[in-house]
Structure formats: structure tokens, C-alpha cells
Design a protein around this motif. Structure first.
Motif, short mmCIF file in Angstrom:
data_model
loop_
_atom_site.label_atom_id
_atom_site.label_comp_id
_atom_site.label_asym_id
_atom_site.label_seq_id
_atom_site.Cartn_x
_atom_site.Cartn_y
_atom_site.Cartn_z
N PRO A 110 15.80 -10.85 10.19
CA PRO A 110 15.30 -12.07 10.84
C PRO A 110 13.77 -12.08 10.93
N LEU A 111 13.20 -13.25 10.76
CA LEU A 111 11.76 -13.43 10.89
C LEU A 111 11.49 -14.17 12.20
N LEU A 112 10.49 -13.75 12.91
CA LEU A 112 10.18 -14.31 14.22
C LEU A 112 8.70 -14.60 14.28
N SER A 113 8.33 -15.76 14.81
CA SER A 113 6.92 -16.11 14.96
C SER A 113 6.72 -16.95 16.22
N PHE A 114 5.53 -16.88 16.78
CA PHE A 114 5.19 -17.65 17.97
C PHE A 114 5.02 -19.12 17.60
N LYS A 115 5.52 -20.01 18.45
CA LYS A 115 5.32 -21.44 18.22
C LYS A 115 4.45 -22.06 19.31
N SER A 116 4.85 -21.89 20.61
CA SER A 116 4.04 -22.53 21.65
C SER A 116 4.40 -22.04 23.05
N TYR A 117 3.51 -22.36 23.99
CA TYR A 117 3.77 -22.24 25.42
C TYR A 117 3.82 -23.66 25.98
N SER A 118 4.52 -23.84 27.09
CA SER A 118 4.57 -25.16 27.72
C SER A 118 3.30 -25.46 28.50
N GLU A 119 2.64 -24.44 28.99
CA GLU A 119 1.40 -24.58 29.76
C GLU A 119 0.34 -23.70 29.13
N ASP A 120 -0.92 -24.00 29.43
CA ASP A 120 -1.98 -23.15 28.90
C ASP A 120 -2.31 -21.97 29.81
N SER A 121 -1.76 -21.97 31.04
CA SER A 121 -2.00 -20.88 31.98
C SER A 121 -0.93 -20.89 33.07
N ILE A 122 -0.92 -19.82 33.87
CA ILE A 122 -0.03 -19.75 35.03
C ILE A 122 -0.90 -19.80 36.28
N THR A 123 -0.55 -20.65 37.21
CA THR A 123 -1.27 -20.82 38.47
C THR A 123 -0.31 -20.50 39.62
N PRO A 124 -0.82 -20.44 40.86
CA PRO A 124 0.09 -20.19 41.98
C PRO A 124 1.15 -21.28 42.16
N THR A 125 0.93 -22.45 41.61
CA THR A 125 1.89 -23.55 41.76
C THR A 125 2.82 -23.72 40.55
N THR A 126 2.69 -22.88 39.53
CA THR A 126 3.53 -22.98 38.34
C THR A 126 4.97 -22.64 38.70
N LYS A 127 5.89 -23.52 38.37
CA LYS A 127 7.32 -23.31 38.66
C LYS A 127 8.09 -22.84 37.44
N THR A 128 7.74 -23.34 36.26
CA THR A 128 8.39 -22.91 35.02
C THR A 128 7.34 -22.69 33.94
N PHE A 129 7.63 -21.79 33.04
CA PHE A 129 6.74 -21.48 31.93
C PHE A 129 7.64 -21.26 30.73
N VAL A 130 7.48 -22.08 29.70
CA VAL A 130 8.38 -22.06 28.55
C VAL A 130 7.69 -21.44 27.34
N LEU A 131 8.34 -20.44 26.77
CA LEU A 131 7.89 -19.79 25.54
C LEU A 131 8.81 -20.26 24.41
N ALA A 159 15.10 -22.15 13.09
CA ALA A 159 15.33 -22.77 14.39
C ALA A 159 14.25 -22.36 15.38
N ASP A 160 14.14 -23.14 16.45
CA ASP A 160 13.26 -22.81 17.55
C ASP A 160 14.10 -22.21 18.67
N VAL A 161 13.63 -21.12 19.24
CA VAL A 161 14.28 -20.50 20.40
C VAL A 161 13.39 -20.83 21.60
N ILE A 162 13.94 -21.56 22.54
CA ILE A 162 13.20 -21.99 23.72
C ILE A 162 13.62 -21.12 24.89
N MET A 163 12.65 -20.39 25.46
CA MET A 163 12.93 -19.48 26.56
C MET A 163 12.21 -19.96 27.82
N PRO A 164 12.93 -20.62 28.73
CA PRO A 164 12.29 -21.07 29.97
C PRO A 164 12.28 -19.94 31.00
#
Length: 149
Positions: A26-47, A98-103
Motif C-alpha cells: 500500500p502507498l500512503l501520502s498526506f492530503k490535508s488537515y481540517s484546521e491550520d492549528s490547534i487552539t484551546p477551543t478546537t473540538k475536532t481536528f481531521v487528518l 481512496a482518501d482515509v479521513i481520521m477525525p
């Protein structure tokens, strides 16, 4: 003229019959993050990761670990979290892209958030397919921990 035509035909046939180079690993590569950073108010972060597999049997597991810059010198253990891949048996034997979405929920990264100035982190990820083939371990780009938006 016939020799040139034969060479062109042979080259075209060779190019058309060339196999895809994905193979069974299998080949795996980074596609995106849902946010550009994590703050004290961040509730979800999607890779989101991009997965390609030549035989479509990527149903086993995907492993993720977070590395914080402020803890790199003190921690030498890697704490992996394993997730079961979805059942995609209908693709077995076929090439898969395919895209693997990890919340990640707040509980997944809240303990990692600390007020160290300019702290950042990244994930490392690998995939195992049903045949026991492992992808390469891929580091994702760094993302910062911010105090305010």
C-alpha cells in the motif's frame, strides 16, 4: 519505412502493456488537515490521508502517532493508536485509490495541548493490508498549537 513503422508500433505496444507500478504494497501520502492549528477551543481536528493499493485489500488497520516538538527530547516511546479500516471487500483484486479521513476529537489531542510558546506537532502514519503488507511510515507536516486565534 516499414522498419520505422514497426518500431513505432512496438514502442506503442510496450507502453500500452506496461503495468501500473503500485503493486501489492500500500502507498500512503498526506492530503490535508481540517484546521491550520490547534487552539484551546478546537473540538475536532481531521487528518486526511491518500491511500493507493494495487490489489485492494487495505481492510486491516491504519496506525497513527502524534509527536510534539516540546517532548521530542524527553520521550523516546511511540504511542500508536490503531484504527480498523472500513470493510471495502468489493474492491478486492482491483486497484484502489481512496482518501482515509481520521477525525480526532478533543480527547485525542487535549492532553497534548500545552501553553509552551511556539510548540507544534505532527503525526506519523502507516497502513497494514490484509496480506500483511505494510506501507512506508509517513510523517505529516507540522501544525502549531496556538493560544489564540
Amino acid at each position: 519505412m516499414k522498419k520505422i513503422l514497426f518500431l513505432i508500433l512496438a514502442a506503442g505496444l510496450f507502453y500500452a502493456c506496461k503495468k501500473d507500478k503500485i503493486g501489492t504494497k500500500p502507498l500512503l501520502s498526506f492530503k490535508s488537515y481540517s484546521e491550520d492549528s490547534i487552539t484551546p477551543t478546537t473540538k475536532t481536528f481531521v487528518l486526511t490521508m491518500r491511500v493507493e493499493d494495487g490489489d485492494g485489500d487495505i481492510e486491516d488497520s491504519i496506525a497513527v502517532a502524534m509527536f510534539k516538538d516540546s517532548q521530542q527530547a524527553t520521550s523516546h516511546d511511540t504511542i500508536w493508536t490503531f484504527y480498523k479500516m472500513p470493510n471495502i471487500g468489493q474492491n478486492r483484486g482491483n486497484k484502489v485509490k481512496a482518501d482515509v479521513i481520521m477525525p480526532f476529537q478533543e480527547i485525542d489531542f487535549a492532553a497534548a495541548y500545552n501553553p509552551v510558546p511556539n510548540d507544534s506537532a505532527h503525526y506519523i502514519v502507516f497502513l497494514r493490508d490484509n496480506a500483511g503488507n505494510f506501507s512506508d511510515t509517513i510523517p505529516t507536516p507540522k501544525f502549531p498549537f496556538r493560544r489564540n486565534r
